[in-house]
Design a protein around this motif. Structure first.
Motif, PDB file in Angstrom:
ATOM      1  N   GLN A 305       0.825  -1.211   0.000  1.00 33.94           N
ATOM      2  CA  GLN A 305       0.000   0.000   0.000  1.00 33.94           C
ATOM      3  C   GLN A 305       0.857   1.257   0.000  1.00 33.94           C
ATOM      4  N   LEU A 306       1.979   1.223   0.711  1.00 33.17           N
ATOM      5  CA  LEU A 306       2.919   2.345   0.660  1.00 33.17           C
ATOM      6  C   LEU A 306       3.392   2.550  -0.769  1.00 33.17           C
ATOM      7  N   ARG A 307       3.738   1.456  -1.432  1.00 23.72           N
ATOM      8  CA  ARG A 307       4.217   1.522  -2.821  1.00 23.72           C
ATOM      9  C   ARG A 307       3.116   2.053  -3.744  1.00 23.72           C
ATOM     10  N   LYS A 308       1.921   1.551  -3.581  1.00 27.95           N
ATOM     11  CA  LYS A 308       0.810   1.941  -4.448  1.00 27.95           C
ATOM     12  C   LYS A 308       0.545   3.439  -4.385  1.00 27.95           C
ATOM     13  N   HIS A 309       0.651   4.019  -3.176  1.00 27.72           N
ATOM     14  CA  HIS A 309       0.303   5.423  -2.988  1.00 27.72           C
ATOM     15  C   HIS A 309       1.517   6.342  -2.909  1.00 27.72           C
ATOM     16  N   ALA A 310       2.721   5.789  -3.143  1.00 26.50           N
ATOM     17  CA  ALA A 310       3.968   6.571  -3.117  1.00 26.50           C
ATOM     18  C   ALA A 310       4.205   7.245  -1.769  1.00 26.50           C
ATOM     19  N   ILE A 311       3.816   6.535  -0.684  1.00 24.35           N
ATOM     20  CA  ILE A 311       4.011   7.051   0.678  1.00 24.35           C
ATOM     21  C   ILE A 311       5.393   6.638   1.181  1.00 24.35           C
ATOM     22  N   ASP A 318      12.578   6.054  18.433  1.00 25.07           N
ATOM     23  CA  ASP A 318      11.320   6.243  19.155  1.00 25.07           C
ATOM     24  C   ASP A 318      10.111   5.626  18.474  1.00 25.07           C
ATOM     25  N   GLY A 319      10.251   5.239  17.224  1.00 29.72           N
ATOM     26  CA  GLY A 319       9.123   4.701  16.489  1.00 29.72           C
ATOM     27  C   GLY A 319       9.277   4.964  15.011  1.00 29.72           C
ATOM     28  N   TYR A 320       8.143   5.110  14.317  1.00 24.76           N
ATOM     29  CA  TYR A 320       8.217   5.350  12.875  1.00 24.76           C
ATOM     30  C   TYR A 320       7.186   6.392  12.472  1.00 24.76           C
ATOM     31  N   LEU A 321       7.315   6.851  11.242  1.00 23.04           N
ATOM     32  CA  LEU A 321       6.354   7.790  10.673  1.00 23.04           C
ATOM     33  C   LEU A 321       6.137   7.443   9.206  1.00 23.04           C
ATOM     34  N   LEU A 322       4.987   7.856   8.702  1.00 28.19           N
ATOM     35  CA  LEU A 322       4.640   7.737   7.292  1.00 28.19           C
ATOM     36  C   LEU A 322       4.396   9.149   6.785  1.00 28.19           C
ATOM     37  N   GLN A 323       4.874   9.466   5.575  1.00 26.00           N
ATOM     38  CA  GLN A 323       4.735  10.835   5.096  1.00 26.00           C
ATOM     39  C   GLN A 323       4.670  10.874   3.569  1.00 26.00           C
ATOM     40  N   ILE A 324       4.096  11.956   3.070  1.00 23.94           N
ATOM     41  CA  ILE A 324       4.038  12.194   1.632  1.00 23.94           C
ATOM     42  C   ILE A 324       3.949  13.704   1.434  1.00 23.94           C
ATOM     43  N   VAL A 335       5.038  27.275  -2.052  1.00 19.94           N
ATOM     44  CA  VAL A 335       4.446  26.569  -0.910  1.00 19.94           C
ATOM     45  C   VAL A 335       3.865  25.212  -1.315  1.00 19.94           C
ATOM     46  N   PHE A 336       4.162  24.202  -0.492  1.00 16.44           N
ATOM     47  CA  PHE A 336       3.543  22.892  -0.665  1.00 16.44           C
ATOM     48  C   PHE A 336       3.173  22.353   0.713  1.00 16.44           C
ATOM     49  N   PHE A 337       2.617  21.145   0.744  1.00 16.13           N
ATOM     50  CA  PHE A 337       2.158  20.550   1.996  1.00 16.13           C
ATOM     51  C   PHE A 337       2.734  19.158   2.179  1.00 16.13           C
ATOM     52  N   GLU A 338       2.823  18.762   3.414  1.00 19.96           N
ATOM     53  CA  GLU A 338       3.207  17.408   3.800  1.00 19.96           C
ATOM     54  C   GLU A 338       2.045  16.805   4.570  1.00 19.96           C
ATOM     55  N   VAL A 339       1.792  15.532   4.349  1.00 22.06           N
ATOM     56  CA  VAL A 339       0.834  14.786   5.161  1.00 22.06           C
ATOM     57  C   VAL A 339       1.634  13.757   5.943  1.00 22.06           C
ATOM     58  N   ILE A 340       1.434  13.701   7.257  1.00 21.04           N
ATOM     59  CA  ILE A 340       2.277  12.852   8.097  1.00 21.04           C
ATOM     60  C   ILE A 340       1.424  12.079   9.094  1.00 21.04           C
ATOM     61  N   GLU A 341       1.754  10.815   9.266  1.00 19.70           N
ATOM     62  CA  GLU A 341       1.126   9.944  10.262  1.00 19.70           C
ATOM     63  C   GLU A 341       2.236   9.444  11.183  1.00 19.70           C
ATOM     64  N   ARG A 342       2.171   9.799  12.439  1.00 15.24           N
ATOM     65  CA  ARG A 342       3.243   9.473  13.386  1.00 15.24           C
ATOM     66  C   ARG A 342       2.871   8.272  14.266  1.00 15.24           C
ATOM     67  N   HIS A 343       3.867   7.430  14.505  1.00 13.30           N
ATOM     68  CA  HIS A 343       3.728   6.305  15.429  1.00 13.30           C
ATOM     69  C   HIS A 343       4.959   6.279  16.325  1.00 13.30           C
ATOM     70  N   GLY A 344       4.993   7.207  17.275  1.00 10.76           N
ATOM     71  CA  GLY A 344       6.104   7.262  18.213  1.00 10.76           C
ATOM     72  C   GLY A 344       7.223   8.192  17.806  1.00 10.76           C
ATOM     73  N   SER A 345       7.601   8.176  16.556  1.00  9.30           N
ATOM     74  CA  SER A 345       8.707   9.008  16.084  1.00  9.30           C
ATOM     75  C   SER A 345       8.342  10.493  16.153  1.00  9.30           C
ATOM     76  N   ASN A 352      14.301   9.667   4.485  1.00  7.16           N
ATOM     77  CA  ASN A 352      13.646   9.922   3.201  1.00  7.16           C
ATOM     78  C   ASN A 352      14.174  11.154   2.486  1.00  7.16           C
ATOM     79  N   PHE A 353      15.079  11.887   3.129  1.00  3.09           N
ATOM     80  CA  PHE A 353      15.495  13.158   2.547  1.00  3.09           C
ATOM     81  C   PHE A 353      16.024  12.993   1.128  1.00  3.09           C
ATOM     82  N   LYS A 354      16.877  12.002   0.938  1.00  2.00           N
ATOM     83  CA  LYS A 354      17.473  11.835  -0.388  1.00  2.00           C
ATOM     84  C   LYS A 354      16.404  11.543  -1.435  1.00  2.00           C
ATOM     85  N   ALA A 355      15.498  10.613  -1.126  1.00  5.48           N
ATOM     86  CA  ALA A 355      14.430  10.272  -2.074  1.00  5.48           C
ATOM     87  C   ALA A 355      13.533  11.473  -2.330  1.00  5.48           C
TER      88      ALA A 355
END
Length: 370
Positions: A305-311, A318-324, A335-345, A352-355
């Motif tokens: 699902q991460l691959r499908k949605h380019a997340i 401390d944990g992990y995060l998902l972002q796009i 100006v642009f936006f980030e969407v982020i889902e945090r799980h501890g981190s 992900n900076f390089k990508a």
């Protein structure tokens, strides 16, 4: 990465980001965009119909995230001047405080440039005290004290029904706001937030952490003691080609807010909803996901699902995060936006900076700005 050591007692308490204020070319149309594309709801309005003759202003909310959009109704206004120079962008990141007069007094005493002395505004909902200081570029921080106010937004605004066609709400809060400053000025503004607002240095990213084959930047994150307000600050670094920060500074006409990160508890639903409404996200090469599972481990969203949605995904101690990240949401590549889902981190996606930067560079190349 650096964490602040022991902190002094917090003599400059802040409660959170009260709102982000945008200057826009057409506030009515921008309100429709953020309604339909981001699922935000228009809740308040001020304009000629309410006796506010020069501007039309819409307030949009989703969870605790709040945007104020201002467009000029008649020519020759300060908003018009700002738009001519910078295009659509953020003019104010307002900070909610328990005492706006005290915040202003402290900030100015510590060297901040005052823009608005403490002002009391009142209506049937009670009173609000506001004051304002200057920060990087033409950005400002308005201090908002609203403990004695029960109205819809601020005195002078009236309740406004949501615009027809409101999307499904999926944004819950503002996670952080990122500023871009000129080469050599990042540490100056980090020190500003340390000295003026008592913020501490949360993280920093330099050197290979934050570079690609072609371009580089440096970034440090300042935050209040409660971590309710987080401001990453970027400056360009020397590279073979023009960095994303250089491009922003050129097209925005100086320092300003680069992007706003918005939190969600369901990033897949959020991305699907926003994409269906026309929001364009930065693509991620399929190869990114070939090795992702080996170092990021298991996440709430399966790898396919991460691959499908380019997340993107990142993990720290401390944990992990998902972002796009979206592409710029206005004509200028600013100006642009980030969407982020945090799980501890509490990180910012260092892995992900390089990508991310390579994805931005591909878009720069399309625009002829790399």
């Amino acid at each position: 990465m650096t964490h602040a050591a022991s902190r002094e007692p917090d003599d400059f308490p802040v409660e959170g980001i009260d709102y982000v204020h945008f200057a826009v070319g057409n506030a009515k149309q921008a309100a429709y965009f953020y309604t339909s594309a981001f699922g935000m709801a228009v809740t308040a309005y001020r304009g000629p119909e309410t006796g506010h003759r020069d501007y039309a202003e819409y307030v949009l909310e989703s969870g605790t995230a709040r945007f104020l959009l201002t467009g000029e109704v008649r020519a020759g206004t300060e908003i018009g001047r700002h738009l001519a120079k910078h295009g659509d962008g953020v003019i104010d990141v307002a900070i909610r405080v328990p005492d706006a007069a005290r915040a202003y007094e402290l900030a100015v005493a510590r060297g901040a440039k005052g823009l608005q002395e403490p002002t009391i505004s009142e209506d049937e909902g009670g009173k609000v005290v506001t004051s304002a200081i200057a920060t990087f570029g033409e950005t400002r921080h308005t201090f908002v004290q609203r403990g004695d106010y029960s109205g819809v937004f601020l005195p002078g605004f009236v309740r406004r029904d949501p615009i027809a066609g409101a999307g499904s709400p999926c944004i819950e809060a503002i996670d952080h706001v990122v500023g871009n400053v000129e080469l050599g000025h990042m540490d100056e503004w980090v020190t500003f937030y340390n000295r003026i607002l008592g913020f501490t240095n949360m993280k920093e990213f330099v050197g290979d952490d934050i570079a690609t084959e072609y371009s580089a930047l440096m970034s440090k994150v300042v935050a209040d003691g409660s971590r309710n307000v987080k401001f990453p600050l970027n400056e360009p670094a020397l590279g073979k080609k023009k960095s994303q920060i250089d491009e922003y500074l050129e097209f925005y006409g100086g320092p300003g807010v680069q992007h706003i990160a918005l939190t969600t508890h369901d990033i897949v639903r959020t991305v699907e909803t926003m994409a269906a409404a026309g929001v364009e996200f930065l693509p991620t090469p399929d190869s990114y996901y070939d090795e992702l599972g080996s170092w990021v481990g298991e996440t709430r969203v399966p790898l396919d699902q991460l691959r499908k949605h380019a997340i993107l995904a990142d993990r720290d101690e401390d944990g992990y995060l998902l972002q796009i990240f979206t592409k710029p949401v206005q004509d200028r590549p600013t100006v642009f936006f980030e969407v982020i889902e945090r799980h501890g981190s509490d990180g910012f996606g260092k892995g992900n900076f390089k990508a991310l930067f390579e994805a931005i560079e591909r878009e720069q190349a399309k625009r002829g700005n790399l």
